[in-house]
Design a protein around this motif. Sequence first.
Motif, mmCIF file in Angstrom:
data_model
loop_
_atom_site.group_PDB
_atom_site.id
_atom_site.type_symbol
_atom_site.label_atom_id
_atom_site.label_comp_id
_atom_site.label_asym_id
_atom_site.label_seq_id
_atom_site.Cartn_x
_atom_site.Cartn_y
_atom_site.Cartn_z
ATOM 1 N N UNK A 180 -10.946 -4.200 -1.266
ATOM 2 C CA UNK A 180 -12.353 -4.510 -1.502
ATOM 3 C C UNK A 180 -13.193 -3.277 -1.772
ATOM 4 N N UNK A 181 -14.513 -3.490 -1.777
ATOM 5 C CA UNK A 181 -15.441 -2.432 -2.168
ATOM 6 C C UNK A 181 -15.460 -1.267 -1.175
ATOM 7 N N UNK A 182 -15.268 -1.538 0.114
ATOM 8 C CA UNK A 182 -15.290 -0.465 1.112
ATOM 9 C C UNK A 182 -13.916 0.059 1.452
ATOM 10 N N UNK A 183 -12.941 -0.200 0.588
ATOM 11 C CA UNK A 183 -11.552 0.170 0.892
ATOM 12 C C UNK A 183 -11.355 1.675 1.017
ATOM 13 N N UNK A 184 -12.194 2.448 0.349
ATOM 14 C CA UNK A 184 -12.021 3.898 0.366
ATOM 15 C C UNK A 184 -12.100 4.474 1.782
ATOM 16 N N UNK A 185 -12.854 3.813 2.662
ATOM 17 C CA UNK A 185 -13.001 4.325 4.033
ATOM 18 C C UNK A 185 -11.668 4.281 4.775
ATOM 19 N N UNK A 186 -11.009 3.129 4.736
ATOM 20 C CA UNK A 186 -9.743 2.976 5.442
ATOM 21 C C UNK A 186 -8.635 3.766 4.764
ATOM 22 N N UNK A 187 -8.566 3.672 3.441
ATOM 23 C CA UNK A 187 -7.510 4.385 2.714
ATOM 24 C C UNK A 187 -7.670 5.900 2.827
ATOM 25 N N UNK A 188 -8.914 6.370 2.761
ATOM 26 C CA UNK A 188 -9.156 7.795 2.942
ATOM 27 C C UNK A 188 -8.804 8.271 4.341
ATOM 28 N N UNK A 189 -9.064 7.415 5.327
ATOM 29 C CA UNK A 189 -8.693 7.740 6.710
ATOM 30 C C UNK A 189 -7.194 7.946 6.833
ATOM 31 N N UNK A 190 -6.416 7.077 6.202
ATOM 32 C CA UNK A 190 -4.958 7.182 6.283
ATOM 33 C C UNK A 190 -4.449 8.447 5.587
ATOM 34 N N UNK A 241 -2.824 1.150 -1.839
ATOM 35 C CA UNK A 241 -3.358 0.035 -1.048
ATOM 36 C C UNK A 241 -2.604 -1.257 -1.305
ATOM 37 N N UNK A 242 -2.776 -2.195 -0.392
ATOM 38 C CA UNK A 242 -2.055 -3.465 -0.457
ATOM 39 C C UNK A 242 -2.392 -4.249 -1.715
ATOM 40 N N UNK A 243 -3.618 -4.143 -2.201
ATOM 41 C CA UNK A 243 -4.022 -4.940 -3.364
ATOM 42 C C UNK A 243 -3.480 -4.382 -4.678
ATOM 43 N N UNK A 244 -2.956 -3.166 -4.664
ATOM 44 C CA UNK A 244 -2.444 -2.569 -5.902
ATOM 45 C C UNK A 244 -0.937 -2.751 -6.038
ATOM 46 N N UNK A 248 5.324 -0.955 -2.646
ATOM 47 C CA UNK A 248 5.227 0.453 -2.274
ATOM 48 C C UNK A 248 4.439 0.614 -0.972
ATOM 49 N N UNK A 249 3.368 -0.162 -0.834
ATOM 50 C CA UNK A 249 2.561 -0.104 0.391
ATOM 51 C C UNK A 249 3.398 -0.462 1.619
ATOM 52 N N UNK A 250 4.154 -1.547 1.516
ATOM 53 C CA UNK A 250 4.965 -1.991 2.654
ATOM 54 C C UNK A 250 6.097 -1.017 2.961
ATOM 55 N N UNK A 251 6.709 -0.475 1.915
ATOM 56 C CA UNK A 251 7.776 0.506 2.115
ATOM 57 C C UNK A 251 7.219 1.747 2.800
ATOM 58 N N UNK A 252 6.040 2.196 2.371
ATOM 59 C CA UNK A 252 5.419 3.375 2.975
ATOM 60 C C UNK A 252 5.078 3.129 4.445
ATOM 61 N N UNK A 253 4.564 1.926 4.750
ATOM 62 C CA UNK A 253 4.213 1.600 6.130
ATOM 63 C C UNK A 253 5.451 1.564 7.026
ATOM 64 N N UNK A 254 6.517 0.939 6.526
ATOM 65 C CA UNK A 254 7.760 0.870 7.309
ATOM 66 C C UNK A 254 8.377 2.260 7.456
ATOM 67 N N UNK A 255 8.316 3.067 6.397
ATOM 68 C CA UNK A 255 8.871 4.418 6.450
ATOM 69 C C UNK A 255 8.119 5.278 7.458
ATOM 70 N N UNK A 256 6.805 5.087 7.535
ATOM 71 C CA UNK A 256 6.010 5.838 8.517
ATOM 72 C C UNK A 256 6.499 5.572 9.926
ATOM 73 N N UNK A 257 6.727 4.300 10.244
ATOM 74 C CA UNK A 257 7.193 3.922 11.579
ATOM 75 C C UNK A 257 8.565 4.519 11.874
#
Length: 345
Positions: A180-190, A241-244, A248-257
Amino acid sequence: MSQETRAIWATVVCFLVGALAGTLLLWGTPRPVAGDGSVGIPVAIVAGAIAAASFAVSSRLHRRGEHAAMPRWQAIISSLSAIALTVAFAGVTALGVLLTTEVLGAGLQGLQLSAVGGGLITGVASAVAGRLAFEAGIGLRTADLANLLFRYLIIGTLFAMITAADPQWWELNFSQLGIGTGAWAFNGTLVVAGILTATVGSYIGRDLHRIQGDAALRRVAWVVVLWAAAGAALAAVGLFPLERIVVVHNVAAFSTLVLFVVAGVLTVTTIPGPPPALMLTTAGVALLIVVPVVLAFAFGLFSITALEAIIIGLALLWLTTLVRVLAVLTPDRTRPSVRASLLRG
């Protein structure tokens, strides 16, 4: 006393520069505290830049000559960590200011700030952030970095919640905050959190090297590489991000863990004679993670969002324990390597 005097002067300079820059940027019609056309973003940019500059100046003043006795590879790693920290201080400060202005905007609805008023707020934010960054440049421990990472994730997540495009994001998972429009906050945090995680790993490697010396250098290098990989994977979660790109998003999240767990296990086993407190915490955290996972997937007692919050909180709790144990064991003085090459003894 000399260091304290320098820190006070740094605070004064940061305030004056921030107030002047903020007044110039906000010159014109009065602006609201938060929302569209508010003072929030200009104040965040100025305060973030000043915090980064303050850390860079402090590091230059108090750590001058630290690399003189180091081989080239060790000096490069140390310099890269300093650059990453400079970026991280800017990101932490900017998000902290944005979160504060959002909260103030909700409590002070209708308030309009003139250029001078906005400049004074910018000066105060710059002074606070600049003072903390300057003190970090004097002597930053691994435990301080872990605490910074913990606080930054809280600040960034809270700001992302406040500005989320979908107020019902919590019904699915935290990744919804990156849509969404405020996605930069969460994505930038990560992304910044990934940089901080890799830097924490570099400092963990520094501590392990100070404890054991060049004899454990190869194993320590793997520890640093794994923490850097975990940080890169975390940053990738925000960059994709998940919407793009869902895969890749899910693989990155699982790889982080996975990488976080592997890096943690290797770090614990690298510490000579792992202290009982650390081993007990590691076993307890592992058990506390398994239980909610079973309850969430087998019995449906937890939502995915709640499960993610529990796992992240426990992981940060374990990391805090690890770096505190290392702080007890690690000598304060720098330990230059006697190896001319990291790969060859």
